[in-house]
Design a protein around this motif. Structure first.
Motif, PDB file in Angstrom:
ATOM      1  N   LEU A 222       0.720  -1.337   0.167  1.00  0.00           N
ATOM      2  CA  LEU A 222      -0.067  -0.046  -0.013  1.00  0.00           C
ATOM      3  C   LEU A 222       0.865   1.108  -0.014  1.00  0.00           C
ATOM      4  O   LEU A 222       0.586   2.262  -0.541  1.00  0.00           O
ATOM      5  CB  LEU A 222      -0.718  -0.048   1.382  1.00  0.00           C
ATOM      6  CG  LEU A 222      -2.014  -0.863   1.293  1.00  0.00           C
ATOM      7  CD1 LEU A 222      -3.239  -1.082   2.404  1.00  0.00           C
ATOM      8  CD2 LEU A 222      -2.998  -0.849   0.033  1.00  0.00           C
ATOM      9  N   ASN A 223       2.045   1.351   0.833  1.00  0.00           N
ATOM     10  CA  ASN A 223       2.940   2.426   0.668  1.00  0.00           C
ATOM     11  C   ASN A 223       3.542   2.607  -0.655  1.00  0.00           C
ATOM     12  O   ASN A 223       3.845   3.678  -1.008  1.00  0.00           O
ATOM     13  CB  ASN A 223       3.912   2.425   1.946  1.00  0.00           C
ATOM     14  CG  ASN A 223       3.077   2.929   3.096  1.00  0.00           C
ATOM     15  OD1 ASN A 223       3.189   4.062   3.535  1.00  0.00           O
ATOM     16  ND2 ASN A 223       2.830   1.746   4.058  1.00  0.00           N
ATOM     17  N   GLY A 224       3.988   1.411  -1.232  1.00  0.00           N
ATOM     18  CA  GLY A 224       4.658   1.601  -2.579  1.00  0.00           C
ATOM     19  C   GLY A 224       3.538   2.004  -3.552  1.00  0.00           C
ATOM     20  O   GLY A 224       3.914   2.828  -4.370  1.00  0.00           O
ATOM     21  N   ARG A 225       2.254   1.792  -3.475  1.00  0.00           N
ATOM     22  CA  ARG A 225       1.197   2.341  -4.355  1.00  0.00           C
ATOM     23  C   ARG A 225       1.118   3.774  -4.207  1.00  0.00           C
ATOM     24  O   ARG A 225       0.936   4.489  -5.182  1.00  0.00           O
ATOM     25  CB  ARG A 225      -0.151   1.518  -4.235  1.00  0.00           C
ATOM     26  CG  ARG A 225      -1.060   1.881  -5.117  1.00  0.00           C
ATOM     27  CD  ARG A 225      -2.550   1.057  -4.979  1.00  0.00           C
ATOM     28  NE  ARG A 225      -2.336  -0.201  -4.717  1.00  0.00           N
ATOM     29  CZ  ARG A 225      -3.109  -0.992  -4.291  1.00  0.00           C
ATOM     30  NH1 ARG A 225      -4.596  -0.482  -3.968  1.00  0.00           N
ATOM     31  NH2 ARG A 225      -3.114  -2.474  -4.147  1.00  0.00           N
ATOM     32  N   ALA A 226       1.164   4.175  -2.931  1.00  0.00           N
ATOM     33  CA  ALA A 226       0.895   5.709  -2.625  1.00  0.00           C
ATOM     34  C   ALA A 226       2.138   6.624  -3.151  1.00  0.00           C
ATOM     35  O   ALA A 226       1.724   7.458  -3.842  1.00  0.00           O
ATOM     36  CB  ALA A 226       0.792   5.714  -0.906  1.00  0.00           C
ATOM     37  N   ALA A 227       3.366   5.739  -3.153  1.00  0.00           N
ATOM     38  CA  ALA A 227       4.545   6.460  -3.730  1.00  0.00           C
ATOM     39  C   ALA A 227       4.272   6.576  -5.151  1.00  0.00           C
ATOM     40  O   ALA A 227       4.701   7.471  -5.683  1.00  0.00           O
ATOM     41  CB  ALA A 227       5.825   5.845  -3.247  1.00  0.00           C
ATOM     42  N   GLY A 228       3.949   5.400  -5.580  1.00  0.00           N
ATOM     43  CA  GLY A 228       3.456   5.557  -7.029  1.00  0.00           C
ATOM     44  C   GLY A 228       2.743   6.559  -7.773  1.00  0.00           C
ATOM     45  O   GLY A 228       3.033   7.230  -8.744  1.00  0.00           O
ATOM     46  N   GLU A 229       1.550   6.547  -7.003  1.00  0.00           N
ATOM     47  CA  GLU A 229       0.510   7.558  -7.321  1.00  0.00           C
ATOM     48  C   GLU A 229       1.224   9.242  -7.107  1.00  0.00           C
ATOM     49  O   GLU A 229       0.688   9.990  -8.265  1.00  0.00           O
ATOM     50  CB  GLU A 229      -0.721   7.227  -6.505  1.00  0.00           C
ATOM     51  CG  GLU A 229      -1.281   5.976  -6.508  1.00  0.00           C
ATOM     52  CD  GLU A 229      -2.308   5.827  -5.627  1.00  0.00           C
ATOM     53  OE1 GLU A 229      -2.474   6.575  -4.560  1.00  0.00           O
ATOM     54  OE2 GLU A 229      -2.993   4.685  -5.613  1.00  0.00           O
ATOM     55  N   ALA A 230       2.107   9.391  -6.287  1.00  0.00           N
ATOM     56  CA  ALA A 230       2.471  10.589  -6.136  1.00  0.00           C
ATOM     57  C   ALA A 230       3.344  10.869  -7.160  1.00  0.00           C
ATOM     58  O   ALA A 230       3.639  12.015  -7.750  1.00  0.00           O
ATOM     59  CB  ALA A 230       3.222  10.707  -4.816  1.00  0.00           C
ATOM     60  N   LEU A 231       4.204   9.635  -7.379  1.00  0.00           N
ATOM     61  CA  LEU A 231       5.351  10.162  -8.704  1.00  0.00           C
ATOM     62  C   LEU A 231       4.510  10.301 -10.055  1.00  0.00           C
ATOM     63  O   LEU A 231       4.967  11.287 -10.985  1.00  0.00           O
ATOM     64  CB  LEU A 231       6.060   8.749  -8.775  1.00  0.00           C
ATOM     65  CG  LEU A 231       7.226   8.598  -7.966  1.00  0.00           C
ATOM     66  CD1 LEU A 231       7.760   7.304  -7.907  1.00  0.00           C
ATOM     67  CD2 LEU A 231       8.218   9.790  -8.107  1.00  0.00           C
ATOM     68  N   ALA A 235       5.605  16.381 -12.387  1.00  0.00           N
ATOM     69  CA  ALA A 235       6.176  17.077 -13.933  1.00  0.00           C
ATOM     70  C   ALA A 235       7.571  16.161 -13.993  1.00  0.00           C
ATOM     71  O   ALA A 235       7.688  16.063 -15.170  1.00  0.00           O
ATOM     72  CB  ALA A 235       6.116  18.306 -14.041  1.00  0.00           C
ATOM     73  N   VAL A 236       8.332  16.227 -13.013  1.00  0.00           N
ATOM     74  CA  VAL A 236      10.009  15.845 -13.569  1.00  0.00           C
ATOM     75  C   VAL A 236       9.771  14.578 -12.194  1.00  0.00           C
ATOM     76  O   VAL A 236       9.400  14.683 -11.095  1.00  0.00           O
ATOM     77  CB  VAL A 236      10.579  16.902 -12.642  1.00  0.00           C
ATOM     78  CG1 VAL A 236      12.395  16.412 -12.927  1.00  0.00           C
ATOM     79  CG2 VAL A 236      10.704  18.311 -13.585  1.00  0.00           C
ATOM     80  N   ARG A 237      10.153  13.496 -12.856  1.00  0.00           N
ATOM     81  CA  ARG A 237      10.494  12.351 -12.352  1.00  0.00           C
ATOM     82  C   ARG A 237      11.660  11.510 -12.296  1.00  0.00           C
ATOM     83  O   ARG A 237      12.403  11.830 -13.332  1.00  0.00           O
ATOM     84  CB  ARG A 237       9.229  11.329 -12.781  1.00  0.00           C
ATOM     85  CG  ARG A 237       7.648  11.891 -13.066  1.00  0.00           C
ATOM     86  CD  ARG A 237       6.982  10.623 -13.499  1.00  0.00           C
ATOM     87  NE  ARG A 237       5.596  11.281 -13.811  1.00  0.00           N
ATOM     88  CZ  ARG A 237       5.412  11.442 -14.920  1.00  0.00           C
ATOM     89  NH1 ARG A 237       6.082  11.293 -16.136  1.00  0.00           N
ATOM     90  NH2 ARG A 237       4.244  12.051 -15.307  1.00  0.00           N
ATOM     91  N   PRO A 238      12.259  10.476 -11.394  1.00  0.00           N
ATOM     92  CA  PRO A 238      13.280   9.977 -11.702  1.00  0.00           C
ATOM     93  C   PRO A 238      13.366   9.140 -12.806  1.00  0.00           C
ATOM     94  O   PRO A 238      11.990   8.664 -13.292  1.00  0.00           O
ATOM     95  CB  PRO A 238      13.326   9.189 -10.254  1.00  0.00           C
ATOM     96  CG  PRO A 238      11.915   8.955  -9.771  1.00  0.00           C
ATOM     97  CD  PRO A 238      11.141  10.240 -10.327  1.00  0.00           C
ATOM     98  N   ASP A 239      14.245   8.635 -13.284  1.00  0.00           N
ATOM     99  CA  ASP A 239      14.334   7.759 -14.185  1.00  0.00           C
ATOM    100  C   ASP A 239      14.547   6.146 -14.090  1.00  0.00           C
ATOM    101  O   ASP A 239      14.580   5.156 -14.829  1.00  0.00           O
ATOM    102  CB  ASP A 239      15.230   8.090 -15.733  1.00  0.00           C
ATOM    103  CG  ASP A 239      16.668   7.851 -15.113  1.00  0.00           C
ATOM    104  OD1 ASP A 239      16.990   7.669 -14.210  1.00  0.00           O
ATOM    105  OD2 ASP A 239      17.431   8.379 -16.042  1.00  0.00           O
TER     106      ASP A 239
END
Length: 333
Positions: A222-231, A235-239
């Motif tokens: 669930l915390n991974g999903r929350a982090a993914g939704e925020a990413l 506009a600028v994301r990690p690669d």
């Protein structure tokens, strides 16, 4: 009414002492008598009072195991390895889940002490070393699992998580990624801190690379999903992302799949840690850092038994395994 030893003795036409010998020292009793007593036990449905036997012996036939998260397949595999080795010596494993909560951990330790366990295997929560030391001083040996306290008197079985973090991020750099994000749980968890240390070491070797640290409250899907939704919203994301465990990585994959806006590995390469069983069965097979989970549990019980039978013996008291990079589609598609 419960069937007693005396009832068995009467049914088998032997003394109470003979029944006791059959239960505890059958080699001292004639084979014919043993067969007669066992037949009476079977017929009457007698169940021995193991609690009373433990009181007389001073120890039970069990080992206590406390893990940070029993829902994490990694710790389930550790427990399986511990149980397999314990069964070889006729011992059982009592499992406790601390949820990285020192008060819950203390409750399990108190329970294990009351149960007179032979020893305790534990992935300790934060700031509990003093209680563990008191337990060991009182005669209950302690083995640290997936954890090590340098300079302590505890035996331990662990994995070099600094090296594991380094392997994960070096791999991301080798496939050409430069904007790396580390997503982990509380920094108070030693394994998370060590994996981050290794990640930083790898990034420091490349002048054109950067590392963003995103801390989540727990190492869960669930915390991974929350982090993914925020990413997804940024506009600028990690690669590339190094997730501190596979559960976080699975949650990230779920979020990216639900929004269908980020492709793994084309837009973001992703690597996890632990190499749990279903890492290879996710929608995009997950690259990961493998820990030998069952071997960790097996070795921890082996160390515990050695420390009981030969406390001053000459053997390795701090076993550290090396992690292994496992490359799948999430970083090589």
């Amino acid at each position: 009414m419960a069937v007693s030893v005396r009832d068995v003795a009467v049914a088998a036409s032997v003394s109470v002492g003979t029944v006791s010998n059959v239960l505890n020292r059958p080699d001292k009793v004639a084979a014919e008598t043993v067969a007669r007593v066992l037949a009476a036990i079977e017929e009457l449905g007698f169940v021995r009072n193991d609690a009373a036997r433990q009181l007389r012996a001073g120890r039970s036939r069990s080992i206590g195991l406390v893990v940070l998260d029993a829902g994490n397949p990694f710790f389930a595999d550790v427990a399986r390895g511990a149980e397999t080795r314990a069964q070889e010596d006729g011992l059982s494993v009592l499992l406790g889940n601390s949820d990285d909560d020192a008060s819950r951990e203390a409750g399990y330790l108190d329970l294990f002490r009351e149960q007179r366990v032979n020893g305790v295997l534990i992935t300790p929560a934060s700031r509990t070393a003093d209680k563990l030391a008191r337990m060991q001083d009182a005669g209950t040996p302690v083995v640290l699992v997936d954890h090590e306290i340098p300079g302590s008197r505890f035996c331990s079985v662990s994995v070099d998580d600094v090296e594991g973090g380094y392997l994960a991020v070096r791999h991301l750099l080798e496939i050409g990624r430069r904007r790396i994000a580390f997503i982990g749980g509380p920094a108070s968890i030693a394994q998370v801190a060590n994996r981050l240390q290794g990640a930083r070491r790898a990034v420091d070797e490349r002048a054109d690379a950067s590392l963003e640290v995103i801390e989540m409250p727990a190492l869960t899907v669930l915390n991974g999903r929350a982090a993914g939704e925020a990413l997804v919203e940024r506009a600028v994301r990690p690669d590339a992302i190094f997730a501190a465990n596979d559960l976080l990585a699975v949650g990230l994959l779920q979020a990216f799949s639900m929004f269908n806006t980020l492709r793994v590995p084309e837009d973001i390469a992703l690597i996890g840690y632990d190499d749990i069983d279903f890492a290879s069965a996710t929608v995009v097979p997950l690259s990961s850092i493998r820990q030998p989970a069952q071997l960790i549990g097996h070795t921890a019980v082996e160390l515990l038994l050695r420390s009981i039978s030969d406390p001053d013996g000459d053997y390795e008291r701090n076993v550290r395994f090396r992690p292994e990079l496992v490359v799948r589609q999430s970083t090589s598609g």
